[in-house]
Design an enzyme around this catalytic site. Sequence first.
Site, PDB file in Angstrom:
ATOM      1  N   GLU A   1      10.413   1.612   9.958  1.00 49.56           N
ATOM      2  CA  GLU A   1      11.437   2.601   9.572  1.00 49.56           C
ATOM      3  C   GLU A   1      10.782   3.955   9.729  1.00 49.56           C
ATOM      4  OE1 GLU A   1      14.452   1.918   8.817  1.00 49.56           O
ATOM      5  OE2 GLU A   1      14.365  -0.227   8.416  1.00 49.56           O
TER       6      GLU A   1
ATOM      7  N   CYS B   1      14.199  10.960   5.553  1.00 49.22           N
ATOM      8  CA  CYS B   1      14.304  10.572   6.969  1.00 49.22           C
ATOM      9  C   CYS B   1      15.741  10.700   7.454  1.00 49.22           C
ATOM     10  CB  CYS B   1      13.815   9.153   7.142  1.00 49.22           C
ATOM     11  SG  CYS B   1      14.559   8.032   5.957  1.00 49.22           S
TER      12      CYS B   1
ATOM     13  N   GLU C   1      10.941  16.395  14.049  1.00 45.13           N
ATOM     14  CA  GLU C   1      11.270  16.205  12.635  1.00 45.13           C
ATOM     15  C   GLU C   1      10.444  17.189  11.801  1.00 45.13           C
ATOM     16  OE1 GLU C   1       9.755  12.700  10.628  1.00 45.13           O
ATOM     17  OE2 GLU C   1      11.729  12.361   9.767  1.00 45.13           O
TER      18      GLU C   1
ATOM     19  N   LYS D   1       0.838  -1.208   0.000  1.00 45.32           N
ATOM     20  CA  LYS D   1       0.000   0.000   0.000  1.00 45.32           C
ATOM     21  C   LYS D   1       0.872   1.258   0.000  1.00 45.32           C
ATOM     22  CE  LYS D   1      -1.843   2.780   2.905  1.00 45.32           C
ATOM     23  NZ  LYS D   1      -1.730   3.986   2.066  1.00 45.32           N
TER      24      LYS D   1
HETATM   25  P1  NAD Z   1       2.755   8.594   7.403  1.00 44.39           P
HETATM   26  O1  NAD Z   1       3.126   7.843   8.628  1.00 44.39           O
HETATM   27  O2  NAD Z   1       1.754   9.666   7.520  1.00 44.39           O
HETATM   28  O3  NAD Z   1       2.169   7.609   6.299  1.00 44.39           O
HETATM   29  C1  NAD Z   1       2.922   6.512   5.831  1.00 44.39           C
HETATM   30  C2  NAD Z   1       1.973   5.456   5.277  1.00 44.39           C
HETATM   31  O4  NAD Z   1       1.163   4.931   6.327  1.00 44.39           O
HETATM   32  C3  NAD Z   1       1.011   5.949   4.218  1.00 44.39           C
HETATM   33  O5  NAD Z   1       0.888   4.926   3.237  1.00 44.39           O
HETATM   34  C4  NAD Z   1      -0.299   6.133   4.982  1.00 44.39           C
HETATM   35  O6  NAD Z   1      -1.456   6.016   4.197  1.00 44.39           O
HETATM   36  C5  NAD Z   1      -0.217   4.987   5.967  1.00 44.39           C
HETATM   37  N1  NAD Z   1      -0.974   5.172   7.216  1.00 44.39           N
HETATM   38  C6  NAD Z   1      -1.325   6.335   7.819  1.00 44.39           C
HETATM   39  N2  NAD Z   1      -1.958   6.067   8.994  1.00 44.39           N
HETATM   40  C7  NAD Z   1      -1.973   4.720   9.130  1.00 44.39           C
HETATM   41  C8  NAD Z   1      -2.437   3.836  10.156  1.00 44.39           C
HETATM   42  N3  NAD Z   1      -3.001   4.300  11.278  1.00 44.39           N
HETATM   43  N4  NAD Z   1      -2.246   2.514   9.992  1.00 44.39           N
HETATM   44  C9  NAD Z   1      -1.649   2.026   8.889  1.00 44.39           C
HETATM   45  N5  NAD Z   1      -1.192   2.807   7.890  1.00 44.39           N
HETATM   46  C10 NAD Z   1      -1.342   4.143   8.007  1.00 44.39           C
HETATM   47  O7  NAD Z   1       4.145   9.080   6.808  1.00 44.39           O
HETATM   48  P2  NAD Z   1       4.397  10.048   5.572  1.00 44.39           P
HETATM   49  O8  NAD Z   1       3.975  11.410   5.990  1.00 44.39           O
HETATM   50  O9  NAD Z   1       3.837   9.439   4.330  1.00 44.39           O
HETATM   51  O10 NAD Z   1       5.994   9.992   5.404  1.00 44.39           O
HETATM   52  C11 NAD Z   1       6.878  10.824   6.067  1.00 44.39           C
HETATM   53  C12 NAD Z   1       7.475  10.101   7.256  1.00 44.39           C
HETATM   54  O11 NAD Z   1       8.133   8.906   6.825  1.00 44.39           O
HETATM   55  C13 NAD Z   1       8.554  10.919   7.957  1.00 44.39           C
HETATM   56  O12 NAD Z   1       8.359  10.846   9.352  1.00 44.39           O
HETATM   57  C14 NAD Z   1       9.854  10.198   7.578  1.00 44.39           C
HETATM   58  O13 NAD Z   1      10.899  10.343   8.478  1.00 44.39           O
HETATM   59  C15 NAD Z   1       9.407   8.788   7.464  1.00 44.39           C
HETATM   60  N6  NAD Z   1      10.345   8.026   6.641  1.00 44.39           N
HETATM   61  C16 NAD Z   1      11.207   7.146   7.243  1.00 44.39           C
HETATM   62  C17 NAD Z   1      12.133   6.443   6.480  1.00 44.39           C
HETATM   63  C18 NAD Z   1      13.098   5.464   7.115  1.00 44.39           C
HETATM   64  O14 NAD Z   1      13.707   4.694   6.375  1.00 44.39           O
HETATM   65  N7  NAD Z   1      13.287   5.462   8.426  1.00 44.39           N
HETATM   66  C19 NAD Z   1      12.168   6.623   5.098  1.00 44.39           C
HETATM   67  C20 NAD Z   1      11.280   7.527   4.514  1.00 44.39           C
HETATM   68  C21 NAD Z   1      10.363   8.220   5.299  1.00 44.39           C
END
Ligand code: NAD
Length: 482
Positions: free
Chosen positions: A249, A283, A384, A175
């Site tokens: 992650e 990230c 962040e 997803k």
């Molecule tokens: P997000 O957590 O808002 O969403 C990520 C995904 O989770 C999306 O597909 C979203 O639809 C889904 N989602 C949202 N709520 C959910 C729930 N309750 N249960 C299951 N799925 C759910 O993150 P974002 O805003 O898309 O991405 C940015 C974040 O990702 C930043 O915090 C960044 O640091 C992190 N990130 C981490 C890494 C790493 O390797 N550590 C890499 C890239 C991004």
Amino acid sequence: MTEKLLIAGEWVPAASGATSTTYDPSTASPLAEFAEAGPADVDAAVAAARSAFEDPAWRDLTPDARGRLLWKVADLIERDAAAIAELETRDQGQPIAMSTGVNVTLAAQVFRYYAGWATKIEGKLSSVSVPDTLHYTRREPLGVVGLITPWNFPFAIAAWKLAPALATGNTVVLKPAEQTPLSTLRLGELCVEAGIPAGVVNVLTGGPEAGKALVAHRGVNKISFTGSTEVGQQIAAAAAIDLKRVGLELGGKAPSIITRGADIDAAVIGNLQGALFNTGQACGAYTRFYVDSKRADEFTEKIAAAAQTLKVGPGLDFDTVLGPLVSQEQLDRVAGYVDGGVAQGAQLVTGGGRASGPGLDAGYFFSPTVFSGVRDDMTIAREEIFGPVLSIFSYDDEDEVVARANATDYGLAAVVWTHDLTEAHRLAARIQAGTVFVNQLPLIDPGAPWGGFGLSGWGREMGTFALDEFTETKGVWVNLAR
Ligand code: NAD
């Protein structure tokens, strides 16, 4: 045209008929419509993945054949690289040089890397002390895994979860984030074209509700999630119900330590790129700059001057260095942090608001922003931001800077700038982070582990670490007594 879901090898609309829109961040105009998956689609995709997992067409495929399928996906990614990169840039906003040279290139590399591992997933002969006994271990796939990805590097992150999950024989429901679904749908198409059996790879577009239903589903054996710490915490709590395995992650707040003996000009170039690639929406981006107090003024002046020269523009313009932020929500969030920094007394050296100019007014563009005189307790120093915002601090000695760099809830990445070999290794050992770079940009490679300490997550991706993440270990005891 509305983009459909991939379930059991067929492209289908959402059972509810619901759709959503994805936007071009350079213009804020609608780019495409896509199916909004709900619980019924999650049920159907998990059922398809389960039956594909049990089907001899996948279960009995030899490791060599599995490896060939992954290699084929890599070939197809390379065949379509230019089109995928352009699509990613339209949907995500990132400069085309980044979507081509990093995002799509890394995805193909990861598929090739794990294609090689498919034939090397081995157990061990165990050294048990029971007489007349043979004991060995087998590494078995988990079953159905849910892969949930964020919007910042959609194609690469989908690939770096999908390739090891398939190499180890699992089936998946993938997803992507609702802001950037398009390139992941292309990845689904390429998996079908490569000949991966129907139901092994299912793609559900949609928002948090689809993600929640996937996490709650009792037919899913593992969730591999990349995204925000807040959502990661919700997933860990939800997965506790059936003790589903979870890989997380999450966010980061990487410190960059610029020592007294550092080559400041090299540190300026490296830190600028390390802070601002993907417009700071990374990230592992460098965000907290601890500069030796004897070099802090020089570093601040030079990095602020360099930041002002960066070309802000649409990702499809070849000379763009800084594309737009991904969404209006992200633009508001970054602006809110910057206003908060000013209100808390940080000194704004450059930037501080939306970028304006010809072609920039409709999209989600933000000027590269540098703060100096930042205190450790300010919000911009702790949370962040995920945008083009650099915070500069100064320090006087090594123990102090190590304590301050480590005084964070996160622990994903860090960087040290020094020409002193012993100082480099000392700091690398003392900093609490999953990855420490020395005189380097933040890099990702299929061969190197990636993941974090603390609120940056659980587990490691890439390398052999991902093979462990996607397999169970089974012990087999055989009585050899006559
Ligand atoms: P997000 O957590 O808002 O969403 C990520 C995904 O989770 C999306 O597909 C979203 O639809 C889904 N989602 C949202 N709520 C959910 C729930 N309750 N249960 C299951 N799925 C759910 O993150 P974002 O805003 O898309 O991405 C940015 C974040 O990702 C930043 O915090 C960044 O640091 C992190 N990130 C981490 C890494 C790493 O390797 N550590 C890499 C890239 C991004």
